[in-house]
Design an enzyme around this catalytic site. Structure first.
Site, mmCIF file in Angstrom:
data_model
loop_
_atom_site.group_PDB
_atom_site.id
_atom_site.type_symbol
_atom_site.label_atom_id
_atom_site.label_comp_id
_atom_site.label_asym_id
_atom_site.label_seq_id
_atom_site.Cartn_x
_atom_site.Cartn_y
_atom_site.Cartn_z
ATOM 1 N N SER A 182 -6.551 0.400 -2.386
ATOM 2 C CA SER A 182 -7.266 -0.669 -3.353
ATOM 3 C C SER A 182 -6.890 -0.818 -4.808
ATOM 4 O O SER A 182 -6.635 -1.790 -5.217
ATOM 5 C CB SER A 182 -8.879 -0.198 -3.340
ATOM 6 O OG SER A 182 -9.310 -0.255 -2.087
ATOM 7 N N ARG A 215 -26.430 -9.579 35.288
ATOM 8 C CA ARG A 215 -27.057 -8.500 35.510
ATOM 9 C C ARG A 215 -28.425 -8.178 35.845
ATOM 10 O O ARG A 215 -29.074 -8.670 34.746
ATOM 11 C CB ARG A 215 -26.404 -7.384 34.743
ATOM 12 C CG ARG A 215 -26.854 -5.907 34.818
ATOM 13 C CD ARG A 215 -26.408 -5.107 36.203
ATOM 14 N NE ARG A 215 -27.232 -3.813 36.142
ATOM 15 C CZ ARG A 215 -26.346 -2.806 36.295
ATOM 16 N NH1 ARG A 215 -25.156 -2.763 36.310
ATOM 17 N NH2 ARG A 215 -27.132 -1.617 36.575
ATOM 18 N N GLY A 258 2.754 -2.661 8.299
ATOM 19 C CA GLY A 258 2.783 -3.275 9.469
ATOM 20 C C GLY A 258 4.409 -3.638 9.649
ATOM 21 O O GLY A 258 4.975 -4.327 8.604
ATOM 22 N N THR A 263 -10.997 -2.695 6.554
ATOM 23 C CA THR A 263 -10.410 -2.005 5.546
ATOM 24 C C THR A 263 -8.980 -2.551 4.963
ATOM 25 O O THR A 263 -8.837 -2.716 3.866
ATOM 26 C CB THR A 263 -9.701 -0.533 6.034
ATOM 27 O OG1 THR A 263 -11.006 0.055 6.413
ATOM 28 C CG2 THR A 263 -8.887 0.017 5.219
ATOM 29 N N THR A 303 0.779 -1.269 -0.046
ATOM 30 C CA THR A 303 0.080 -0.016 0.141
ATOM 31 C C THR A 303 0.954 1.072 -0.032
ATOM 32 O O THR A 303 1.890 1.365 0.634
ATOM 33 C CB THR A 303 -0.988 -0.187 1.316
ATOM 34 O OG1 THR A 303 -1.755 -1.332 1.144
ATOM 35 C CG2 THR A 303 -1.692 1.181 1.450
ATOM 36 N N GLU A 343 -6.444 -5.682 4.173
ATOM 37 C CA GLU A 343 -6.439 -6.917 3.109
ATOM 38 C C GLU A 343 -7.714 -6.684 2.095
ATOM 39 O O GLU A 343 -8.143 -7.633 1.901
ATOM 40 C CB GLU A 343 -6.700 -8.074 3.955
ATOM 41 C CG GLU A 343 -5.718 -8.499 5.106
ATOM 42 C CD GLU A 343 -4.265 -9.058 4.470
ATOM 43 O OE1 GLU A 343 -4.449 -9.788 3.862
ATOM 44 O OE2 GLU A 343 -3.446 -8.524 5.056
ATOM 45 N N ASP A 390 -10.396 -3.335 1.249
ATOM 46 C CA ASP A 390 -11.894 -2.421 1.785
ATOM 47 C C ASP A 390 -12.859 -3.380 1.302
ATOM 48 O O ASP A 390 -13.068 -3.792 0.087
ATOM 49 C CB ASP A 390 -11.784 -0.874 0.903
ATOM 50 C CG ASP A 390 -13.159 -0.503 1.040
ATOM 51 O OD1 ASP A 390 -12.889 0.277 2.245
ATOM 52 O OD2 ASP A 390 -14.151 -0.676 0.383
ATOM 53 N N GLY A 401 -22.284 1.159 31.039
ATOM 54 C CA GLY A 401 -20.965 2.086 31.460
ATOM 55 C C GLY A 401 -19.716 1.188 31.590
ATOM 56 O O GLY A 401 -18.766 1.548 31.058
#
Lengths: 684, 684
Positions: B187, B353, B220, B464, B181, B466, B468, B443
């Site tokens: 892409s 809960r 990466g 996104t 990229t 590998e 889009d 929360g």
């Protein structure tokens, strides 16, 4: 311009003779090309006057909003501080920025002038909303300190408390927190486990955390900065529980040391908002003077007699909870403005970034020239405008009610409902918009410098705090079902079911506010196929009639289903559980109608001109988007034919193409300071 | 048990005589109560055998998956490291964990045994998927090192490269990156701006970043750890551009210093995955030997002659891009497994809960006993199972194709399409599920210790990288429209439009794979009202017929619209832009059909028993959920009556109530190590 959709179907092979899917609007033989329609209707692209549109959006508080914009630009470094500082450093930085902003008057606008405030609730909401263009830890710290803590002192306390605290809290010299939520009780505040027992011998209250899940939790300002907590606890006087009340409890000394009997723990790292120091608080027999009760609505005499002008304990409770309304209005506005930042970045990126050759072999295509990209972003832009104007209405109502301009009980209840509903839709809109905009910016959208990381992480909890969105929509539905009856606020779920089922269903329906609006609906949507040809899709009366019909129908359906369940001797809780998604849908339909009404009213009130034309396009895009997203319901209920449903999807595509050339101006009109858009690798 | 839905409508007042909204299933007079239906149909609650269900989910790679589970538990501290360490420290920690895991054989399973690998692609995918239960920086670092970098060396290189690099990269001794990229091209890889020019005099390639937006970006391992980059660049030989090829380019010396001509910049803080060191790389005339070209599919002779067995340059390019397929399969599986963690936490919290009194005045109600909460979580649980089994199919196909068990070109193309589609749906599912689960945990869900913060931030970019998701779905559609024609991969958007429009529409439709399936559809969905009574909603043939019909109809509609646009002399790019949302919808419909087929096949293949009953409920819930969410389309296309549409919504409510008591077992069967669920303040 040719039109792929406008062709005869005669050449279509037999296996595919049906209309095209609505996700992909198809041709009907009589349909003209866009160009023809535009020519005939006199449509031409409006030239937006951006400053005038900004002025319209800013409304009566343009000056306040510009002050905040200036402050945001001044403290723009906070956006990188959020990334580079340790959590401790960033918390201190956020506190400092909040205090410095306080010195400009920005954060105290809602407090009485005699204590150094601005005496204008509306201005305070406008300031808060605009602050959402910037770092959201600052926003939330402001909300905690001035909205929740300050608001509780102001609205639940009496003059004595005002004199003691307001001047110092307005400047940020005195920091406080709002200790309502407990680990085991968030939405169901009435069931809190913290207890404040009156000790007549010493004329003190003794505040105690009675069980582990009654610790106060997620309390902003608690982990580090608050000297004082407004603590919500069950008041016990002479062995009798009087329900939840608010007390001023010192928790730290001036040096930041925790006071005896108080234990505080840091909530630690959160998904976002890490400039706000959320924490847990336990109380072990903490003694506070009798005057620490915020006693505007109820008091305890020195000799231990409980007194209140509000006899009904539930009513009293909900009156005290009224302090939350302003917070909800603010959070809703904050969410909507955070969405503006996201959509502004995504639109501007889509006008800069090219990808794949499409209409030309020499140059790649701008993202925003792709139909799908328009479909992803432009309806969200239209919804953002719609919610902005709806927010303006509820902020105005808040101002009128809080300032005593509007005093009827009914208006107060309607405000509570509207605040709840706008908060829910506004914050969900923020979550959805920020997500879609991040994806629309690809991998670059994932880098922190491009804003989405913070926007997404920081706003995520907006759908939960100041009231979980689903619980808030239930509140909206309850108000509608009971027509804001004098005791509607007291009703828990069991109570609501019983209330509704004790009325004849007709009564419920007649009582609903929307029912009055239905006469016009009958004219516009007479049923059968007749109306199908009559009303134009771009007729706002038609659009509103659709939303009004849906609301009324859903609401009366809820009433009937609740009643029938009880008639069948079902457990009311189980009845409610089964009708619950219907309840939520009805409330959402109601709020969506209010939002559209606000947008339509705003557009209609505008003088004729280019901006009006542009906003009308956006308003149509918003309205048809709402109808399209629930078109299955309208078809199921005989108010949308298959042909018309497809026509709506086609019209949305056409509106997107018309809004496309206006998009840059439309996001510029939000006037987000460029420093807040940031995004060097998207827009740089 | 009574049933609020099963009552006569006779008492309904005239203003509300229509059926109730589908969001809130209503009564039809003939409808029986759930209890009656259950009794008559012999339905009773199945008792799930959890270990057997886990074994079914784990499939043939149970041993591998358990190894990864053990490793995850061993390195559970990484989840807190992610919160407590600085970015630099955490990057080193992640690297160390990756290398230590490599020593267990976990990460090398896809490499040939002769270099120390496991020689089993399927095992490597299973290991990767399971790793997604843990910290996702570790997952992505593994993906970068062994999947992208290692995969490129393995699949694009020849023996010489394997000998030089594989043994060391499998152990993690040699770290590398996959530099495809660029800032300006994600892409559209074919338009990359990095150039590698062959210098015949020195028998070297000269690698250069030709313009600023051609810098490699988001790579990466680049910012810190990679010694070597596999760089994708335009190959120029003797003044002629031969298209994008991959080269091995050293970027750092063993001490971590950047090599001459290479400039590297850190991408900085990201929304998540901050244990992975993404960076930007610029090349300024970097010289690499001729043998640095990964030459499995094309080579340059010493004297500067370009040679390739694949004549068509586009075909050659897409063959090289085939290395991405495994990455897509892995990312899809990673997303699905991350969603399992979220749904497991949310379900378990909802079983612990309580909130508000509902069916009892003495005790608050469990969250999962609320109808709305069931509606929010249980369909997502069903979808997670469906996607799991669809992922198993695509992982199996990958194994067969990559291992040479399946060798046809058509199978390869179908794999590419299926990998793209499953990745898109699986990763969107992760985003949606994690978000809904966070909100359903209130929360507390916002606290980092409760996992959602990391899950949400780390998985966000899965939609996104590998590929889009929208671009991947276009790839799927292209394959369908061209029936994976020999040259379908070469086609850009213009090419696709031209290809499709050069065929007779009938040909396109006949060519679609789904067309063959339509005979059964015609039996099951004959049109009109007849079928409406005939097929049971819980008949999987009916459910599949609906999805097949939709797919075929959307696909032929796309073909027709493209063709008509061209016939009308529109610019092909504009035709494509207008049809684009239809294209995406058709591709999604295709993948949803594949997912349902996988789930149905899995259930049908099971021996009769309790687990089969439970999975059949889940499969029905999944199938009807897919139909419900697109019910407007089915109504618009005459394949769903209003009555039946409402019946589907009712049935989903009923299925949710049946799945409710199974939910705990169903999430336990994922066998997420408890250390990975974490969540002390939700589950502690």
């Amino acid at each position: 311009m040719g039109n792929v959709e406008g062709m005869s179907t005669e050449t279509v092979p037999p296996t595919a003779a049906e209309d095209l899917p609505s996700t992909a609007p198809a041709a009907t033989p009589q349909q003209d090309t866009d160009a023809e329609v535009e020519e005939r209707s006199g449509y031409r692209r409006p030239a937006i006057d951006v400053p005038a549109l900004t002025a319209l959006l800013d409304g009566k508080y343009a000056e306040v909003r510009n002050l905040v914009r200036t402050n945001l630009a001044e403290y723009a470094g906070i956006l990188t501080d959020a990334e580079e500082m340790t959590r401790d450093e960033f918390r201190e930085r956020v506190k400092d920025v909040v205090v410095e902003m306080a010195s400009t008057g920005q954060t105290g606008m809602g407090f009485p002038e005699e204590y150094g405030g601005g005496g204008d609730i509306g201005a305070s909401v406008a300031a808060f909303e605009t602050l959402a263009y910037g770092d959201l830890s600052v926003l939330v710290k402001v909300g905690v300190q001035f909205g929740l803590f300050g608001g509780a002192i102001l609205q639940l306390g009496s003059k004595e408390h005002h004199d003691a605290y307001l001047a110092d809290l307005i400047t940020g010299k005195l920091m406080g927190c709002f200790a309502m939520t407990e680990s085991g009780h968030g939405s169901n505040v009435q069931a809190l486990g913290t207890v404040a027992t009156y000790d007549v011998a010493t004329q003190e209250f003794v505040v105690t955390t009675t069980r582990e899940d009654a610790r106060k939790d997620y309390i902003g300002n608690a982990a580090k900065h608050a000297e004082i907590a407004v603590v919500f606890a069950q008041l016990e006087v002479a062995g009798k529980s009087e329900g939840v009340h608010a007390f001023v409890v010192p928790i730290r000394d001036r040096d930041g040391g925790t006071l005896p009997g108080v234990r505080i723990e840091d909530d630690g790292l959160k998904m976002g908002l890490n400039g706000v120091d959320n924490g847990r608080i336990w109380f072990d027999g903490v003694r506070i003077p009798r005057t620490a009760l915020l006693n505007r609505f109820a008091d305890v005499t020195p000799s231990g007699v409980y007194e209140s002008e509000i006899e009904n304990p539930n009513r009293r409770f909900f009156t005290m909870l009224g302090t939350l309304v302003q917070g909800r209005v603010c959070v809703g506005g904050g969410g909507i403005n955070a969405a503006k930042v996201a959509i502004a970045i995504a639109v501007k990126y889509a006008l800069k970034r090219r990808q794949f050759e499409a209409t030309s072999e020499d140059e790649e295509e701008l993202l925003l020239d792709y139909g799908l990209h328009q479909r992803r972003l432009l309806p969200l832009l239209a919804d953002t405008y719609a919610l902005h104007f709806a927010q303006e209405v509820v902020a105005g109502q808040l101002h009128d009610v809080t300032s005593g301009i509007e005093t009827s009980e009914h208006a107060k209840r309607e405000l509570e409902s509207r605040a709840a509903g706008t908060k829910a839709l506004g914050t969900w809109h923020a979550t959805r918009t920020i997500q879609e905009c991040r994806e629309a910016c690809g991998g670059a959208g994932y880098l922190a410098e491009n804003r989405f990381a913070a926007l997404k992480a920081d706003t995520d909890v907006f759908t939960t705090f100041e009231g979980d969105n689903h619980v808030l929509l239930q509140l909206v539905a309850k108000g509608l079902l009971t027509d804001y009856a004098s005791d509607f606020e007291d009703l828990d779920q069991l109570g609501t079911v019983r209330f509704v089922t004790n009325l004849a269903v007709e009564t419920v329906i007649e009582k609903t506010a929307v029912h009055k609006l239905l006469e016009r609906v009958k004219d516009l949507l007479p049923g059968g196929d007749q109306w199908d040809q009559e009303a134009g899709l771009l007729d706002s009366d038609y659009q509103l009639a659709m939303l009004r019909f849906r609301e009324e129908h859903m609401l009366s359906g809820v009433a009937r289903r609740l009643k029938r369940g009880i008639d069948q001797k079902m457990n009311p809780g189980e009845v409610f559980s089964r009708v619950q998604d219907h309840v939520i849908a009805a409330a959402r339909a109601h709020v969506e109608r209010l939002v559209l009404e606000a947008f339509v009213a705003k557009v209609e009130a505008l003088p004729d001109g280019e901006n009006k034309i542009a906003l009308r396009l956006l308003c149509d895009l918003h309205a048809l988007g709402v109808i399209e997203s629930d078109r299955a319901w309208f078809m199921e209920h005989g108010r949308l034919s298959v042909a018309r449903s497809k026509a709506i999807s086609r019209e949305i595509g056409s509106l997107c193409r018309k809004v496309r050339p206006l998009a840059d101006d439309l996001v510029d009109a939000f006037a987000v300071p460029p420093e807040m858009l940031r995004s060097p690798s998207l827009l740089g």
